[in-house]
Design an enzyme around this catalytic site. Structure first.
Site: not given
Length: 295
Positions: A148, A172, A241, A244, A267, A276
């Protein structure tokens, strides 16, 4: 003769006076509850007395009438809040919405760009300039590691291990992950550390400093990406993004295991990464339509 208030008005008053929600939010709840109330009256039913089966019939009716799932999901949110209010006020002994499931909303596909466009973007920075060399290293690392932008600009010098070709990322929730850089990113990071960074900062631990030698903001680097996109002549809309998403999409297109991609992206849930696979399927579908004689 005075017009009678709708049965959900006390609920709207509660949202305004007690929960102090915005007028726009309250208006949205009011429109959805009015639609549900109009349907109930058309069935000879009272809104405040609808049971689960009646609400399920209404949802079926909306589906057959072609309402969007997002619209029905919003109405369900309003209904849940309304009947929860009636239950709290002891005007009902149950919540008829409890057994009902919200409509599943299709997740939008992330925007990505082609491998050729990525190559053009990565080739755009001016390597004769310390800032250009910095941007080149940042773009290469952004794409190679799927970071990110906030993670990228927050890197310190001790987060990269050139000998092992790894970067330590704080994502995160302050979760740490170790991501390989790849040969190209490693090469350009080495070049930047030797010839670019010393021109931008003498002291300090910031890996990618701004022109003033301070930690760069994500907005500043996002602006730099857009400038390089213009130099590269990209017609695709770039987003913060973009690289990414390109990183993940291109890995999946080349057969990468989804759980590996999940770990690289940081994730917490595999379902977030599974979008994806849909991107890859859409790409194969377009390829078939373009090239198959009966596509």
């Amino acid at each position: 003769m005075a017009k009678s208030l709708p049965p959900y008005q006390p609920f709207l008053d509660h949202l305004l006076l007690v929960e102090r929600l915005s007028a726009r939010t309250i208006d949205s709840y009011g429109r959805d509850l009015k639609a549900l109330n109009d349907w109930a009256q058309g069935q000879g039913l009272a809104l405040e007395q609808l049971d689960t089966e009646a609400l399920r019939c209404h949802l079926d009716w909306r589906a057959s009438a072609g309402y969007k799932a997002s619209s029905t999901a919003r109405l369900m949110t309003a209904a849940k809040r309304y009947y929860g209010f009636l239950l709290q006020e002891k005007q009902r002994g149950d919540d008829p919405t409890a057994p009902l499931l919200r409509p599943r909303l299709a997740r939008p596909l992330p925007k990505s760009i082609s491998e050729a466009d990525v190559e053009a973007l990565l080739a755009a920075p001016n390597l004769e300039d310390p800032l250009g060399l910095r941007d080149k290293a940042m773009l290469e690392l952004l794409y190679a590691a799927g970071l990110r932008i906030s993670e990228l600009v927050g890197l310190s010098r001790d987060c990269v291990n050139l000998r092992q070709g790894l970067v330590r990322v704080i994502g995160k929730g302050d979760k740490e992950r170790i991501v390989p850089m790849g040969e190209e990113a490693l090469h350009w990071l080495d070049q930047y550390l030797k010839y670019g960074r010393p021109e931008l900062i003498r002291d300090g631990d910031v890996l990618f400093p701004s022109q003033r030698g301070q930690q760069m903001t994500r907005q500043t680097f996002w602006h730099r990406i857009k400038l390089h996109g213009q130099v590269a002549g990209l017609k695709s809309d770039l987003s913060p993004h973009t690289l990414r998403h390109a990183f993940a999409t291109h890995l999946v297109n080349h057969g990468a295991d989804l759980r590996v991609v999940q770990m690289l992206l940081g994730h917490a849930d595999l379902s977030t990464t599974q979008i994806y696979t849909q991107v890859a399927r859409e790409r194969l579908k377009r390829f078939h339509e373009q090239h198959h004689p009966r596509g």
